[in-house]
Design a protein around this motif. Structure first.
Motif, PDB file in Angstrom:
ATOM      1  N   LEU B 150       0.821  -1.211   0.000  1.00 13.50           N
ATOM      2  CA  LEU B 150       0.000   0.000   0.000  1.00 13.50           C
ATOM      3  C   LEU B 150       0.858   1.265   0.000  1.00 13.50           C
ATOM      4  O   LEU B 150       0.529   2.229  -0.676  1.00 13.50           O
ATOM      5  CB  LEU B 150      -0.975  -0.006   1.184  1.00 13.50           C
ATOM      6  CG  LEU B 150      -2.332  -0.594   0.796  1.00 13.50           C
ATOM      7  CD1 LEU B 150      -2.325  -2.102   0.887  1.00 13.50           C
ATOM      8  CD2 LEU B 150      -3.454  -0.014   1.622  1.00 13.50           C
ATOM      9  N   LEU B 151       1.984   1.221   0.733  1.00 11.31           N
ATOM     10  CA  LEU B 151       2.866   2.384   0.734  1.00 11.31           C
ATOM     11  C   LEU B 151       3.429   2.621  -0.662  1.00 11.31           C
ATOM     12  O   LEU B 151       3.504   3.747  -1.134  1.00 11.31           O
ATOM     13  CB  LEU B 151       4.011   2.185   1.736  1.00 11.31           C
ATOM     14  CG  LEU B 151       3.636   2.287   3.212  1.00 11.31           C
ATOM     15  CD1 LEU B 151       4.840   1.971   4.077  1.00 11.31           C
ATOM     16  CD2 LEU B 151       3.101   3.677   3.534  1.00 11.31           C
ATOM     17  N   SER B 152       3.802   1.532  -1.351  1.00  9.59           N
ATOM     18  CA  SER B 152       4.374   1.689  -2.682  1.00  9.59           C
ATOM     19  C   SER B 152       3.338   2.233  -3.655  1.00  9.59           C
ATOM     20  O   SER B 152       3.683   2.848  -4.658  1.00  9.59           O
ATOM     21  CB  SER B 152       4.923   0.355  -3.193  1.00  9.59           C
ATOM     22  OG  SER B 152       3.879  -0.481  -3.637  1.00  9.59           O
ATOM     23  N   MET B 153       2.055   2.003  -3.367  1.00  7.29           N
ATOM     24  CA  MET B 153       1.000   2.573  -4.206  1.00  7.29           C
ATOM     25  C   MET B 153       0.791   4.050  -3.894  1.00  7.29           C
ATOM     26  O   MET B 153       0.012   4.712  -4.574  1.00  7.29           O
ATOM     27  CB  MET B 153      -0.318   1.834  -3.956  1.00  7.29           C
ATOM     28  CG  MET B 153      -0.351   0.430  -4.523  1.00  7.29           C
ATOM     29  SD  MET B 153      -1.923  -0.348  -4.080  1.00  7.29           S
ATOM     30  CE  MET B 153      -1.831  -1.827  -5.081  1.00  7.29           C
ATOM     31  N   GLY B 154       1.433   4.528  -2.831  1.00  6.01           N
ATOM     32  CA  GLY B 154       1.300   5.927  -2.456  1.00  6.01           C
ATOM     33  C   GLY B 154       0.196   6.186  -1.457  1.00  6.01           C
ATOM     34  O   GLY B 154      -0.331   7.298  -1.397  1.00  6.01           O
ATOM     35  N   ALA B 155      -0.181   5.153  -0.679  1.00  3.57           N
ATOM     36  CA  ALA B 155      -1.261   5.319   0.295  1.00  3.57           C
ATOM     37  C   ALA B 155      -0.855   6.302   1.388  1.00  3.57           C
ATOM     38  O   ALA B 155       0.287   6.314   1.830  1.00  3.57           O
ATOM     39  CB  ALA B 155      -1.623   3.970   0.909  1.00  3.57           C
ATOM     40  N   GLN B 159      -5.373   6.237   4.519  1.00  3.46           N
ATOM     41  CA  GLN B 159      -5.746   5.130   3.632  1.00  3.46           C
ATOM     42  C   GLN B 159      -5.203   3.805   4.150  1.00  3.46           C
ATOM     43  O   GLN B 159      -5.853   2.778   4.048  1.00  3.46           O
ATOM     44  CB  GLN B 159      -5.219   5.388   2.215  1.00  3.46           C
ATOM     45  CG  GLN B 159      -6.035   6.409   1.448  1.00  3.46           C
ATOM     46  CD  GLN B 159      -5.420   6.746   0.115  1.00  3.46           C
ATOM     47  OE1 GLN B 159      -4.203   6.750  -0.034  1.00  3.46           O
ATOM     48  NE2 GLN B 159      -6.262   7.033  -0.861  1.00  3.46           N
TER      49      GLN B 159
END
Lengths: 251, 259
Positions: B150-155, B159
């Motif tokens: 999720l962090l790599s998705m920019g959350a 979120q």
């Protein structure tokens, strides 16, 4: 300008037994639309380098440029971790749409796009099924669909087919190649499977055992596509690489 | 399936039969131990009164449980997000459980009077700990890889909480809530024992003093039914909220049932 430029990456971890150097001045470029595979022995630091590229880990030294820019990479790549990361409370389709939700993209459009990709990924009819009811190969395809649906140019794939049985794995390799040909993204794949690397990549980075450093770059541009595992060129390249890597594998 | 109902039912019948028979044949006086038949008659003839007192107790339980659930849930999220807050508060949260709630119940009457609030507070205090601990465990159960994803998705942090940590913690939260619901019946009863004019705890104490032991037992039966009702309601909500687990859990229990 390369899609990704990595220069002089250094990373070490502190453990109870002292400091362990994992990356040692790793340097390479990836062109837009290119498939680059990092091939190296298990535990050589491949996952660490992908986590650095995804922006999840800060290197001790060295730098990474994405499309020529140097800032934070969180939210700018599509990272597929090695472990199963489907969220069990979301259906297959909801899992595939996760990135769209996080981006705040309109959901109706994201849904339509995901449905289209599910057809291409042979997942039609399984949109509303929870991950626990899917087979290993299907879960992997849902994860890849999620990665492709992220609208990021650079895909970072950490042994995406590693946990599958050989047969599923072989069929998914060919399928992945066909999908990539269709959707053309820039890919950095990490694997220790030599045949997989030869089948899929434009270029290989051979990494040394820990601390990882780029030992050799092998261009596969001359191997014609589509490739099959029985092609003489693929077999010859695989044999050559295996003998080249053999001393690294030995204890 | 038949065995799951039949075996406990026949066991209960046997137990009640032995009780009835023993009380009758040894001539135990009703003000010491009434037979089950007498308790059943009392339960049905005095049902309106039992229901009235039951409603009071149920109200206290519902209010106390809601307080315990909300505060426990929010505190767990706060503790998960702040290391120093957790270090500072954890000993007190644990210590609050070592504290016998019985001991402070009379004080609560002094501070809050004879109304509904001392009962609500006792109930909330008892139910609070299982909710905090289980929700905190649930929040910690998320794997590093999914957080990374999720962090790599920019959350954003928000979120990360709403899309990952909270849904992942739900199974734990429900275990905590079910435990809290069971304890809350005890909490409300204790609260009423210390000082009340209504409620099943009050009714038990009153009937006990007047040697209406059948009414004591009828009150206990009513309390048990309230506890079962709460537990059942939570089970239904849990099934719905965790319906994604049904498939896997269902096949697992089917396997067990088949063996």
């Amino acid at each position: 300008m390369p899609a990704l430029r990595v220069s002089g990456l250094e990373k070490s971890f502190r453990t109870p037994h002292g400091t362990v150097a994992v990356l040692n001045s790793v340097t390479f470029d990836v062109e837009k639309g290119e498939w680059l595979t990092c091939l190296g022995p298990s535990g050589c630091g491949k996952t660490t380098s992908l986590r650095v590229l995804a922006g999840l880990l800060e290197p001790d030294a060295g730098s990474v440029w994405l499309d020529g820019a140097h800032g934070s990479r969180l939210g700018r790549t599509a990272y597929l971790p090695q472990e199963d990361t489907l969220l069990p409370w979301r259906t297959a389709l909801q899992n595939a749409m996760l990135s769209a939700e996080i981006d705040g993209r309109p959901l109706a459009a994201a849904r339509a796009e995901a449905m289209g990709l599910f057809e291409r990924f042979r997942l039609l009819g399984f949109e509303d099924v929870y991950p626990s009811q899917l087979s290993g190969g299907m879960r992997q395809r849902v994860e890849l669909a999620r990665t492709f649906l992220s609208h990021r140019e650079l895909l970072l794939l950490d042994e995406p087919l590693g946990a599958l049985d050989p047969q599923t794995r072989a069929s998914l390799q060919e399928w992945l190649l066909a999908v990539w040909n269709e959707f053309r993204r820039t890919v950095v794949l990490v694997t220790h499977d030599v045949e997989e690397a030869v089948l899929l990549s434009d270029r290989l980075l051979l990494l040394t055992a820990r601390p990882a450093t780029v030992r050799e770059t092998v261009s596969l541009a001359l191997l014609p596509r589509p490739r099959r595992r029985a092609d003489p060129g693929v077999v010859a390249e695989r044999t050559r690489l295996l003998s080249l890597l053999a001393p690294e594998v030995a204890p | 399936m038949i065995g799951r109902i039949l075996i406990p039912a026949s066991f209960a019948t046997l137990l009640l039969g032995v009780w009835e028979l023993a009380v009758r044949s040894f001539g135990v006086p009703v003000y010491i131990l009434p037979p089950p038949s007498r308790i059943a008659i009392t339960f049905f003839t005095r049902f309106p009164m039992l229901a009235r007192h039951g409603a009071t107790t149920l109200g206290e339980i519902a209010l106390g449980l809601t307080l315990a659930a909300s505060f426990g849930f929010l505190l767990a999220i706060a503790l998960h997000h702040s290391r120093s807050l957790e270090r500072g508060l954890r000993p007190f949260i644990v210590a609050s459980q070592m504290l016998p709630v019985f001991a402070i119940a009379p004080l609560l009457v002094v501070w809050l009077g004879y109304g509904v609030w001392p009962k609500v507070v006792v109930t909330a205090l008892i139910g609070f700990f299982p909710v905090v601990v289980s929700e905190l465990d649930g929040l910690r159960a998320t794997s590093r890889e999914t957080v990374d994803l999720l962090l790599s998705m920019g959350a954003t942090r928000r979120q990360l909480l709403t899309k990952l940590l909270l849904p992942a913690s739900l199974p734990s939260l429900f275990s905590g809530l079910k435990l809290a619901a069971t304890l809350s019946v005890v909490g409300a009863t204790i609260g009423e024992w210390v000082g009340a004019r209504r409620g099943l705890g009050y009714l038990m104490l009153e009937s006990n003093a007047r040697l209406h032991i059948d009414l004591v037992f009828a009150s206990i039966l009513m309390l048990t039914l309230i506890g079962l009702l709460l537990f059942g309601a939570l089970r239904i909500i849990e099934r719905w909220a965790l319906r994604w687990r049904d498939s896997a859990g269902g096949s697992a229990s089917a396997r067990r049932g088949g063996g």
